[in-house]
Write an enzyme that holds these catalytic residues in place. Sequence first.
Site, PDB file in Angstrom:
ATOM      1  N   HIS A 122      -7.073 -10.314   1.734  1.00 44.62           N
ATOM      2  CA  HIS A 122      -7.689  -9.393   0.779  1.00 44.62           C
ATOM      3  C   HIS A 122      -6.642  -8.465   0.177  1.00 44.62           C
ATOM      4  O   HIS A 122      -5.739  -8.012   0.887  1.00 44.62           O
ATOM      5  CB  HIS A 122      -8.688  -8.489   1.487  1.00 44.62           C
ATOM      6  CG  HIS A 122     -10.006  -9.099   1.796  1.00 44.62           C
ATOM      7  ND1 HIS A 122     -10.190 -10.022   2.791  1.00 44.62           N
ATOM      8  CD2 HIS A 122     -11.228  -8.884   1.245  1.00 44.62           C
ATOM      9  CE1 HIS A 122     -11.478 -10.342   2.843  1.00 44.62           C
ATOM     10  NE2 HIS A 122     -12.128  -9.686   1.919  1.00 44.62           N
ATOM     11  N   GLN A 271       5.570  11.803 -12.274  1.00 46.63           N
ATOM     12  CA  GLN A 271       5.943  10.450 -11.823  1.00 46.63           C
ATOM     13  C   GLN A 271       7.387  10.444 -11.354  1.00 46.63           C
ATOM     14  O   GLN A 271       7.708   9.865 -10.310  1.00 46.63           O
ATOM     15  CB  GLN A 271       5.816   9.434 -12.962  1.00 46.63           C
ATOM     16  CG  GLN A 271       4.411   8.964 -13.267  1.00 46.63           C
ATOM     17  CD  GLN A 271       4.418   7.840 -14.298  1.00 46.63           C
ATOM     18  OE1 GLN A 271       4.948   6.758 -14.059  1.00 46.63           O
ATOM     19  NE2 GLN A 271       3.827   8.105 -15.446  1.00 46.63           N
TER      20      GLN A 271
END
Length: 284
Positions: A122, A271
Amino acid sequence: MLRHTYRYYFHILLFLLVLSGCKEIQVSPRQSLEEQQLLLGNPNGATSDINNPNNYLMQKPQFALSYSRDRGTPNWVSWHVNASWLGGADRQDNFRADPELPEGWYKVTASSYRSSGFDRGHNAPSADRTKTVEDNAATFLMTNMIPQAPNNNQETWANLEDYTRRLVAEGNEVYVIMGSYGIGGSGSNGSAKTIDKGRVTVPKRIWKVLVVLPEGENDLQRINSDTRVIAVDTPNLNSVRSDWSYYRTTVDAIESATGYDLLSAVPEAVQEVLESKVDMGPTK
Ligand code: MN
Ligand code: MN
């Protein structure tokens, strides 16, 4: 008789009017579930255009992803996990082809990974989507899977997934993006570049980025240069270490390896700070 028929239709009409009123309230929240999963940005300009088959955007209420038709896997999957996604729904285990893939594309099936030596790994974990049976079942779509070395999946990754939910249990919410790149890994049957007769590429590296916030509102606006960001990049090898913290790296390093711009919805200056740091926080 005729009078009764009119009354019958009148009540149906009333019912429909009330229903449409409710629907209006439901479809105009401040942020849709689909938007929630992609809040920190679309890292590589994925689009829901069938002419963009190797960077094909799929947005579900439970997670968003960029699909590569030729690799037969997602490039990345993005989702949000907080207490509202966690509940008592059982693991559905209903691995299946994703019916929302465009017509004519090969659809990876529940049995595509059989005897390959790789797990159906997953991206968005089953245990992150336990509020409803429907949410949990969504994680078993094969568009959410990669061929993952069993030890990477069942140890390294399972530990990181558990830690993510521990952070939630401690009062946080987490934005997660997971992806994979490169070609070739080593599972329980040794090395492979592809499986399923060449239709599914085995990735070389598997990465994840977590952005951790105390549970609250206006999440994007709350991300600042002190926000905890955990980035890991692991080899898709059965010899991988079970301790994910050994593989901690910077977002910058993952960006240069993949060519993506992660956290692109976060202001550039923030960022710059967050993406150059290696997390040193707790790991359990
Ligand atoms: Mn897994
Ligand atoms: Mn970035």
